[in-house]
Scaffold this motif. Sequence first.
Motif, mmCIF file in Angstrom:
data_model
loop_
_atom_site.group_PDB
_atom_site.id
_atom_site.type_symbol
_atom_site.label_atom_id
_atom_site.label_comp_id
_atom_site.label_asym_id
_atom_site.label_seq_id
_atom_site.Cartn_x
_atom_site.Cartn_y
_atom_site.Cartn_z
ATOM 1 N N ALA A 600 10.202 18.918 3.321
ATOM 2 C CA ALA A 600 10.735 18.861 1.964
ATOM 3 C C ALA A 600 10.779 17.439 1.403
ATOM 4 O O ALA A 600 10.886 17.241 0.193
ATOM 5 C CB ALA A 600 12.131 19.461 1.948
ATOM 6 N N VAL A 601 10.680 16.451 2.296
ATOM 7 C CA VAL A 601 10.753 15.061 1.862
ATOM 8 C C VAL A 601 9.528 14.693 1.020
ATOM 9 O O VAL A 601 8.411 15.068 1.351
ATOM 10 C CB VAL A 601 10.789 14.131 3.091
ATOM 11 C CG1 VAL A 601 11.082 12.715 2.675
ATOM 12 C CG2 VAL A 601 11.803 14.633 4.089
ATOM 13 N N GLU A 602 9.752 13.936 -0.014
ATOM 14 C CA GLU A 602 8.637 13.491 -0.828
ATOM 15 C C GLU A 602 7.917 12.351 -0.109
ATOM 16 O O GLU A 602 8.531 11.415 0.384
ATOM 17 C CB GLU A 602 9.136 12.998 -2.182
ATOM 18 C CG GLU A 602 8.038 12.881 -3.203
ATOM 19 C CD GLU A 602 8.536 12.187 -4.461
ATOM 20 O OE1 GLU A 602 7.741 11.459 -5.063
ATOM 21 O OE2 GLU A 602 9.716 12.374 -4.802
ATOM 22 N N GLY A 603 6.598 12.429 -0.010
ATOM 23 C CA GLY A 603 5.853 11.444 0.747
ATOM 24 C C GLY A 603 5.251 10.362 -0.132
ATOM 25 O O GLY A 603 4.825 10.619 -1.256
ATOM 26 N N LYS A 604 5.239 9.142 0.406
ATOM 27 C CA LYS A 604 4.689 8.027 -0.343
ATOM 28 C C LYS A 604 3.856 7.184 0.618
ATOM 29 O O LYS A 604 4.281 6.928 1.741
ATOM 30 C CB LYS A 604 5.840 7.200 -0.912
ATOM 31 C CG LYS A 604 5.428 6.195 -1.938
ATOM 32 C CD LYS A 604 6.672 5.721 -2.687
ATOM 33 C CE LYS A 604 6.304 4.887 -3.882
ATOM 34 N NZ LYS A 604 7.503 4.489 -4.640
ATOM 35 N N VAL A 605 2.684 6.771 0.174
ATOM 36 C CA VAL A 605 1.804 5.982 1.017
ATOM 37 C C VAL A 605 1.443 4.705 0.279
ATOM 38 O O VAL A 605 1.084 4.744 -0.904
ATOM 39 C CB VAL A 605 0.508 6.751 1.370
ATOM 40 C CG1 VAL A 605 -0.416 5.902 2.229
ATOM 41 C CG2 VAL A 605 0.838 8.065 2.059
ATOM 42 N N ILE A 606 1.566 3.560 0.962
ATOM 43 C CA ILE A 606 1.192 2.291 0.353
ATOM 44 C C ILE A 606 0.112 1.645 1.207
ATOM 45 O O ILE A 606 0.280 1.451 2.412
ATOM 46 C CB ILE A 606 2.416 1.369 0.230
ATOM 47 C CG1 ILE A 606 3.387 1.995 -0.772
ATOM 48 C CG2 ILE A 606 2.000 -0.028 -0.198
ATOM 49 C CD1 ILE A 606 4.649 1.234 -0.944
ATOM 50 N N ILE A 607 -1.006 1.370 0.579
ATOM 51 C CA ILE A 607 -2.121 0.746 1.297
ATOM 52 C C ILE A 607 -2.248 -0.694 0.831
ATOM 53 O O ILE A 607 -2.516 -0.951 -0.346
ATOM 54 C CB ILE A 607 -3.444 1.502 1.032
ATOM 55 C CG1 ILE A 607 -3.330 2.958 1.519
ATOM 56 C CG2 ILE A 607 -4.604 0.793 1.703
ATOM 57 C CD1 ILE A 607 -4.576 3.796 1.252
ATOM 58 N N GLN A 608 -2.031 -1.642 1.738
ATOM 59 C CA GLN A 608 -2.192 -3.057 1.392
ATOM 60 C C GLN A 608 -3.665 -3.435 1.474
ATOM 61 O O GLN A 608 -4.340 -3.146 2.459
ATOM 62 C CB GLN A 608 -1.373 -3.932 2.342
ATOM 63 C CG GLN A 608 0.121 -3.723 2.233
ATOM 64 C CD GLN A 608 0.908 -4.815 2.953
ATOM 65 O OE1 GLN A 608 1.951 -5.237 2.481
ATOM 66 N NE2 GLN A 608 0.426 -5.274 4.092
ATOM 67 N N THR A 609 -4.162 -4.109 0.451
ATOM 68 C CA THR A 609 -5.579 -4.487 0.451
ATOM 69 C C THR A 609 -5.802 -5.729 -0.407
ATOM 70 O O THR A 609 -5.015 -6.031 -1.301
ATOM 71 C CB THR A 609 -6.454 -3.329 -0.094
ATOM 72 O OG1 THR A 609 -7.798 -3.791 -0.237
ATOM 73 C CG2 THR A 609 -5.955 -2.851 -1.462
ATOM 74 N N LEU A 610 -6.892 -6.416 -0.104
ATOM 75 C CA LEU A 610 -7.309 -7.534 -0.956
ATOM 76 C C LEU A 610 -8.289 -7.046 -2.022
ATOM 77 O O LEU A 610 -8.673 -7.782 -2.913
ATOM 78 C CB LEU A 610 -7.971 -8.624 -0.100
ATOM 79 C CG LEU A 610 -7.034 -9.440 0.799
ATOM 80 C CD1 LEU A 610 -7.836 -10.268 1.798
ATOM 81 C CD2 LEU A 610 -6.148 -10.349 -0.047
ATOM 82 N N PHE A 611 -8.716 -5.801 -1.914
ATOM 83 C CA PHE A 611 -9.755 -5.285 -2.816
ATOM 84 C C PHE A 611 -9.334 -3.955 -3.443
ATOM 85 O O PHE A 611 -9.979 -2.929 -3.211
ATOM 86 C CB PHE A 611 -11.074 -5.119 -2.061
ATOM 87 C CG PHE A 611 -11.472 -6.343 -1.283
ATOM 88 C CD1 PHE A 611 -12.115 -7.400 -1.906
ATOM 89 C CD2 PHE A 611 -11.155 -6.444 0.071
ATOM 90 C CE1 PHE A 611 -12.470 -8.533 -1.187
ATOM 91 C CE2 PHE A 611 -11.501 -7.583 0.794
ATOM 92 C CZ PHE A 611 -12.154 -8.627 0.162
ATOM 93 N N PRO A 612 -8.271 -3.971 -4.245
ATOM 94 C CA PRO A 612 -7.753 -2.702 -4.769
ATOM 95 C C PRO A 612 -8.738 -1.977 -5.688
ATOM 96 O O PRO A 612 -8.584 -0.779 -5.910
ATOM 97 C CB PRO A 612 -6.493 -3.118 -5.534
ATOM 98 C CG PRO A 612 -6.652 -4.568 -5.790
ATOM 99 C CD PRO A 612 -7.475 -5.121 -4.685
ATOM 100 N N SER A 613 -9.747 -2.688 -6.174
ATOM 101 C CA SER A 613 -10.684 -1.993 -7.067
ATOM 102 C C SER A 613 -11.910 -1.458 -6.329
ATOM 103 O O SER A 613 -12.812 -0.892 -6.938
ATOM 104 C CB SER A 613 -11.116 -2.919 -8.199
ATOM 105 O OG SER A 613 -11.718 -4.064 -7.642
#
Length: 746
Positions: A600-613
């Motif tokens: 039931a928990v809302e999930g969140k993912v954060i991806i660290q990158t030098l090239f977000p585009s």
Amino acid sequence: MSTSFVVTVALPVPLRRQFDYLPSHPTDLRENYPPGSRVQVPFGRRSLTGVILAISDESELPISRLKPVAKVLDRAPLIPSVILQLCQWVADYYHAPIGEVVFAALPPPLRTANADTDIISSLQETYWGATSLGLSAGNAEHLIKGAKQKQLWGLLLKRKSMLQGDITGLGYSLTQLRALSAKGLIQPHSHIPGGGGAAPQIIEPPQLNQEQQEALNRISSEPDSFRTILLNGVTGSGKTEVYLAWIALALSQRPDSQFLALAPEISLTPQLRQRFALRFGDKVAAYHSALTDKERMRVWINILEGRTQIVIGTRSAVFLPFNDLAGIIVDEEHDSSFKQQDGARYNARDLAILRAKEHSCPIVLGSATPSLESLMNARGGRYESVLLRQRAVNADTPSIRLLDIKSRPLHGGISPPLLEEIKQHLTEQRQVMLFINRRGFSPTLMCVECGWLAECQHCDARLTYHMKAALLRCHHCDSTYSLPTCCPKCKQDSLKAVGAGTERTEEFLETTFPDTPVIRIDRDTTQTKGSLQDKLLQIRSNEPCIIVGTQMLAKGHDFPNLALVGIINADSGLFSSDFRAAEKTAQLLLQVAGRAGRSAVEGKVIIQTLFPSHPLLQAIAAQDYNAICEEELHIREAGRLPPFTSMALIRAEAPLLEAALGGLWSLKESLLELLKFNDGLQIEVHGPFPSVMQRKQNRFHAILWLFAPQKAELRQFLKHWLRYSEGIATPSGFRWLIDVDPLETL
DNA sequence: AGCACGCCGACT
DNA sequence: GTCGGCGTGCTC
């Protein structure tokens, strides 16, 4: 009636050949030499254990050159003929020595000649069960101290009795058993495996949702025919429940039939096994390389004799001697660890399909991120495709955000915005997971004054700094070095640990969140038996915590209270020269992301990158695996790469790079020579190239790439070529092998 | 892979 | 004079 015949034997030698022998006595009957039985034979001036492959009327060699078999070791064939056929196929398809393949199919104790001792009797083992005192003590829990012991007690109460091997297999220790025994709650007793007793504890299966039910209907629609079904279900869609329901249904129709479930790594099997065991009790066994010889042997025999019905195993389990297989499951079918990387380089997923065909049963390939090979097969109609689009437990798919770390300070690999998120989720009593693809404290140790780098003496690789162990380690050859106190080159006290590994992130988080447990899961922290299991149990208590780990975390785990997943650095796979890099990166990141928000928990993912585009990251953030595959397939088709072509490698190594390359040039020359006489063949040979990691343990590695439009064409050509490749002169110390359908191409 | 045979350096 | 290095060749 002719009594003269020849016994063809597979021997554990790395030679692509079979060896013919005469029967021990001229009057022996053919029935005494059944294929699949082991024999003791003279070989050169030693004596080896071999396996009978076939009986025939004559040999390619003159009879006078054949030696007689010394002894037949088994009264009945040990390897069923279906397995023998499978071995022959593997040897042929992968150009592997038949002996190596056949012996890989046997559990280690049977590979050597412990003569004809009764194997079964050596398998009598200890069972543990509650004593009458324990049973009458009512709630005995208050007598027990450790949480683990309490759990073990609960388990033994539910199951009347359990085999010691199964108990330790679930991660409990002998010490814990003895502690309960000392309190008089449980006692050991012995009986012969399979003699009844232990009552399976069956839990009530959960209700399948409509999608799962439809998937089940499709899978079980034709139980007795060979079909390959690609079960493409998003992470958290409840594939495992579909597997379980399928097996339950099939067993209700045919109670004695057997099932095989392959999983990519041992780290995954305990959990999968537990879920199976909760449903099917002691019909279930695990089979993988971390078992002791005795444990493996027991499972092997129990399968052969039909006592064990369901096996959860890693790739070697594909050779287990089932005789009534009703279905196969390959979980996480895209995973590259199904491909054996030494010896006979088979892919267990592909062999599993072959076995399903032999046993005429369905096989299900499950994945949230199917391999391009399987997607192509589904498109071509060779596989049936079944989709699970929704997460099972009223949870939405997690949101994925790309976080630009350019000009953001990193502490333990973590940028301030990610740190904020971690804080936030912890105050909400949630769990957080951080994924780093490197173990150790830092992947580099350098001198900030003169630029010196700590490098391995035997490999082209930097050394990883391990802080707690206080040493430098090479992650390629495993050699260790003591920690220099000052720079070995300029003698200044200017050494700096650069970059972050799991150990550093763990340390940073422990100091930043002193009141929150930080659980590190990597090869270094899960060495001792049961330690991974302990950590997983701790996580499943659902208390807030931070999990830091490597690949091991990506696969299959189900952590209900895990809300935030942080990927420390996603960039390593973006600019690789490996043509599979995009596919692998997408699979890995989406699998890791899939750990978040599974209930039931809302999930969140954060991806660290030098090239977000970067387009690949954009597509991953949009969670559009289909689009990624679509794009990749175009690239592969245009580049005439797998899965549009068939590929094989010749991998070579030698003490000098020149020798490795030179030897491959000689092989290439002979390949091209043979191609000249086969005008119609469209086989391409590229290279030789030095491997990306040229020097490993002071040996130099190089490769040759071979492409053909069809698998059969490449296989036939290589088979033909191997017949006269033995005469090719190569430099001294030059070793080489063929790798068919490689997943690692650098 | 083993285990032989086979020719060239430093030791009782 | 031998012990021993590992180069190469064979194993039904």
